[in-house]
Every structure is written in C-alpha cells, then in structure tokens.
Design a protein around this motif. Structure first.
Motif, PDB file in Angstrom:
ATOM      1  N   TYR A  71       0.823  -1.216   0.000  1.00 22.38           N
ATOM      2  CA  TYR A  71       0.000   0.000   0.000  1.00 22.38           C
ATOM      3  C   TYR A  71       0.853   1.261   0.000  1.00 22.38           C
ATOM      4  CZ  TYR A  71      -4.920  -1.323   0.195  1.00 22.38           C
ATOM      5  OH  TYR A  71      -6.191  -1.737  -0.138  1.00 22.38           O
ATOM      6  N   LYS A  72       1.909   1.260   0.785  1.00 24.69           N
ATOM      7  CA  LYS A  72       2.776   2.443   0.826  1.00 24.69           C
ATOM      8  C   LYS A  72       3.438   2.667  -0.534  1.00 24.69           C
ATOM      9  CE  LYS A  72       3.754   2.571   5.770  1.00 24.69           C
ATOM     10  NZ  LYS A  72       4.783   2.482   6.844  1.00 24.69           N
ATOM     11  N   SER A  73       3.872   1.588  -1.161  1.00 25.95           N
ATOM     12  CA  SER A  73       4.475   1.708  -2.494  1.00 25.95           C
ATOM     13  C   SER A  73       3.434   2.148  -3.517  1.00 25.95           C
ATOM     14  CB  SER A  73       5.088   0.368  -2.920  1.00 25.95           C
ATOM     15  OG  SER A  73       6.099  -0.040  -2.035  1.00 25.95           O
ATOM     16  N   TRP A  74       2.225   1.612  -3.370  1.00 28.14           N
ATOM     17  CA  TRP A  74       1.134   1.935  -4.302  1.00 28.14           C
ATOM     18  C   TRP A  74       0.804   3.430  -4.256  1.00 28.14           C
ATOM     19  CZ3 TRP A  74      -1.007  -0.952  -8.026  1.00 28.14           C
ATOM     20  CH2 TRP A  74      -2.222  -0.541  -8.586  1.00 28.14           C
ATOM     21  N   LEU A  75       0.792   3.991  -3.055  1.00 23.62           N
ATOM     22  CA  LEU A  75       0.478   5.409  -2.888  1.00 23.62           C
ATOM     23  C   LEU A  75       1.559   6.311  -3.461  1.00 23.62           C
ATOM     24  CD1 LEU A  75      -0.944   5.361   0.766  1.00 23.62           C
ATOM     25  CD2 LEU A  75      -2.234   5.682  -1.339  1.00 23.62           C
ATOM     26  N   CYS A  76       2.753   5.752  -3.634  1.00 18.39           N
ATOM     27  CA  CYS A  76       3.879   6.564  -4.122  1.00 18.39           C
ATOM     28  C   CYS A  76       4.126   6.405  -5.621  1.00 18.39           C
ATOM     29  CB  CYS A  76       5.157   6.197  -3.364  1.00 18.39           C
ATOM     30  SG  CYS A  76       5.114   6.625  -1.610  1.00 18.39           S
ATOM     31  N   THR A  77       3.343   5.563  -6.291  1.00 20.71           N
ATOM     32  CA  THR A  77       3.579   5.345  -7.717  1.00 20.71           C
ATOM     33  C   THR A  77       3.293   6.616  -8.508  1.00 20.71           C
ATOM     34  OG1 THR A  77       1.324   4.489  -7.972  1.00 20.71           O
ATOM     35  CG2 THR A  77       3.090   2.887  -7.652  1.00 20.71           C
ATOM     36  N   GLU A  78       4.106   6.836  -9.526  1.00 18.95           N
ATOM     37  CA  GLU A  78       3.937   8.028 -10.364  1.00 18.95           C
ATOM     38  C   GLU A  78       3.789   7.687 -11.839  1.00 18.95           C
ATOM     39  OE1 GLU A  78       7.322  10.465  -9.575  1.00 18.95           O
ATOM     40  OE2 GLU A  78       6.637  11.044  -7.553  1.00 18.95           O
ATOM     41  N   THR A  79       4.121   6.465 -12.222  1.00 23.06           N
ATOM     42  CA  THR A  79       4.047   6.090 -13.626  1.00 23.06           C
ATOM     43  C   THR A  79       3.267   4.791 -13.798  1.00 23.06           C
ATOM     44  OG1 THR A  79       6.080   4.768 -13.571  1.00 23.06           O
ATOM     45  CG2 THR A  79       6.306   7.143 -14.010  1.00 23.06           C
ATOM     46  N   MET A  80       2.821   4.547 -15.018  1.00 26.28           N
ATOM     47  CA  MET A  80       2.120   3.303 -15.341  1.00 26.28           C
ATOM     48  C   MET A  80       3.045   2.106 -15.161  1.00 26.28           C
ATOM     49  SD  MET A  80      -1.012   4.049 -16.228  1.00 26.28           S
ATOM     50  CE  MET A  80      -1.576   2.684 -17.230  1.00 26.28           C
ATOM     51  N   GLU A  81       4.328   2.303 -15.437  1.00 24.74           N
ATOM     52  CA  GLU A  81       5.293   1.223 -15.308  1.00 24.74           C
ATOM     53  C   GLU A  81       5.436   0.792 -13.847  1.00 24.74           C
ATOM     54  OE1 GLU A  81       5.749   3.976 -17.017  1.00 24.74           O
ATOM     55  OE2 GLU A  81       5.847   3.197 -19.084  1.00 24.74           O
ATOM     56  N   GLN A  82       5.461   1.765 -12.926  1.00 19.40           N
ATOM     57  CA  GLN A  82       5.564   1.455 -11.508  1.00 19.40           C
ATOM     58  C   GLN A  82       4.322   0.710 -11.021  1.00 19.40           C
ATOM     59  OE1 GLN A  82       6.175   5.405  -9.938  1.00 19.40           O
ATOM     60  NE2 GLN A  82       8.405   5.198  -9.922  1.00 19.40           N
ATOM     61  N   THR A  83       3.168   1.157 -11.489  1.00 19.21           N
ATOM     62  CA  THR A  83       1.919   0.497 -11.126  1.00 19.21           C
ATOM     63  C   THR A  83       1.913  -0.943 -11.605  1.00 19.21           C
ATOM     64  OG1 THR A  83       0.678   2.576 -11.201  1.00 19.21           O
ATOM     65  CG2 THR A  83      -0.585   0.541 -11.406  1.00 19.21           C
ATOM     66  N   ALA A  84       2.336  -1.152 -12.844  1.00 16.02           N
ATOM     67  CA  ALA A  84       2.359  -2.492 -13.419  1.00 16.02           C
ATOM     68  C   ALA A  84       3.305  -3.415 -12.650  1.00 16.02           C
ATOM     69  CB  ALA A  84       2.773  -2.418 -14.885  1.00 16.02           C
TER      70      ALA A  84
END
Length: 300
Positions: A52-65
């Motif tokens: 969740y902490k990483s998810w909240l910090c995502t900034e790009t589609m690549e990070q989300t994927a």
C-alpha cells in the motif's frame, strides 16, 4: 599501607557478577525482540502495508504495473480495472485520490483464514476506511498476493462464500433449459454472471464461449463494437454489453432480477447495493431456431 577488607571485596564482586548477569539477560532479551521484529516484518500484514505504501507513491504506469505483478494475482489485476470502469474509483482506496494522512494511518490486521483488513484515514478527523481483502500466500507466507479487494458497495463484508457458485438454476448447457424462453434467459444469466463472480483464470475465454454458443452472430458483432467503442472512449476494453457494465461483482448477485416483458423480451436488472434506489437496467430479446432459444439483441 594497604588495608584489605574481605567483606567489602566480596560485596563488590557480587554486585559485579549480578550486573554481568543482568547484561547477559538483557542481551538475550534484545535478541529475542529483534527476532520477533524480523518475523513481523516478513508477515502478511507487513507485506500488505509495504504494498500500500508503495502503491500510494507510484507516479508512472510502469511502476503500477510492477507492483501489480508483484502483489496481485493475474485475476485481481484484471478485476481492479473492471471495478474502476464500473465505479470510477480505485477499490484499493475506495477513492480517486489520497492524502499524506492516508499513508501515515495505514493499518493491516488479520481477520480469518486468507482474509485481512486494511484500514486508513483520509484526514485527521475523518471516519476510518476499512477494506477487507483476500490474500493468498505460500506455505512460509513469504509471498503474499492480493486475490480480491471488497469494493465500496461490499462495505466490511467478507468470506469465501462470496465466490461460491449459485446452483439454484438449470444449467444453460442442458438442452431442456433452452426450450422455454424464460428458463433459458435466467439460466444463461445466472451462469454468465457466475463466471465473473468466481474470477477464475479462464474467465474471459469462458464468457466468450457462452456468448458464441447462446448469442446470435449479429449480437456477438454488436458486443465487439461496444467493447471497441468503450476501449477508445474510456481506455478500457472490458465493457460487457450483456451486463451493460465493465464488471459483475459477487455482491450484485442477490439483486439480479429477470422478468418477462412479453414478445420474447425480458428485462434484466441488478443493484450495486440491495438498498440502492436505482439499478442497472436493460432488456434482452431472444429468438427461436429449431426449437432452441438464443439471445438476439440487448436493448439499452
């Protein structure tokens, strides 16, 4: 001159030994605490919080994927996109955005079996959001994968019973179910929506198989056109004309209603919540060929 007092020497020696013993106990205690912390950091709860902490910090589609690949089952990755299409909000947060307070207030607790609860606050004085999630793990619980996130309309309900197939209807594969128009439509929709509910790896193929067998060629072409239109319009290719939505969730099953309108036309409706004032509603038209019915059209 040196004055030697044996009593004082013994007392000092005893105190020194006691201090050494206390230090040894403290060292052992600290090692045990460290070991417990290590276990805690590798727990399912800790993995969920890290996600969740990483998810909240995502900034790009690549990070989300990358996060989806690491922390979600393939079925949940697709499910999340369908839920966003259905309600416009990320089920992981039940919101379109988050605050810094969300990050700092994250909690994860075990409920029962494979079920956990993620909770957080959007603001200091806001009501705590509680989201049940299903998490699959290996035997050592070293790799946690989120398999289902209860959407906003599910509230705090959870349990494996959500995914059990509704068998209170005749299978559409049974030829006797296709001789009567109403029996056919009800059997088809119960079976079709149950595929969404079960979320199996072959869901998309199984849905297509049912459409191919029990819908006319014209309707299958119309289905594809609607999916392509929504892909361009909404950036999502999962819109399903036969349910008039991007998804069909387990919590909608109990409200699914099918009624005859006469003339081989049937109304189909369902609600996100049982107490909703409005419902997703549309009509389907069937046709008969060689004594068996097929769905001919969906009327929105």
């Amino acid at each position: 001159m040196c004055i030697y007092n044996s009593g004082v020497f013994i007392t000092i020696k005893t105190m020194f030994m006691k201090n050494i013993f206390i230090l040894i106990l403290l060292a052992v205690f600290m090692q045990d605490i460290h070991a417990q912390e290590t276990v805690a950091k590798g727990s399912v709860e800790e993995q969920v919080i890290d996600f969740y902490k990483s998810w909240l910090c995502t900034e790009t589609m690549e990070q989300t994927a990358m996060l989806e690949e690491k922390y979600m089952t393939p079925e949940m990755k697709r499910k999340r996109k369908r839920i966003i299409g259905a309600c416009g909000a990320d089920p992981l947060l039940r919101a379109q955005d988050y605050t810094e307070y969300t990050m700092n207030s994250l909690r994860c607790t075990h409920l029962t079996g494979n079920w956990y609860k993620v909770s957080f606050l959007h603001e200091a004085n806001s009501e705590r959001v509680n989201i049940p999630i299903k998490v699959l793990t290996d035997k050592k619980q070293e790799n946690a994968l989120i398999a289902y996130v209860v959407p906003e309309w599910g509230g705090e309900q959870y349990g494996d019973s959500l995914f059990q197939q509704n068998k209170s209807y005749k299978s559409v594969m049974d030829k006797s179910a296709r001789h009567d128009a109403e029996t056919f439509v009800k059997s088809f929709y119960r079976q079709y929506t149950n595929l969404y509910v079960r979320m199996e790896s072959t869901m998309e193929q199984d849905l297509e198989e049912l459409r191919t067998k029990f819908c006319t060629r014209a309707l299958n072409a119309k289905f594809k056109e609607a999916a392509d239109f929504n892909k361009e319009d909404c950036g999502c290719d999962s819109h399903d004309l036969l349910v008039n939505n991007f998804d069909f969730d387990a919590f909608w099953t109990l409200t699914l209603t099918i009624k005859s309108e006469g003339g081989n036309v049937f109304s189909v409706s369902y609600k996100y919540k049982p107490d909703d004032s409005s419902a997703i509603s549309f009509k389907v038209k069937v046709c008969e060929k060689d004594g068996y019915y097929k769905i001919e059209d969906v009327l929105l």
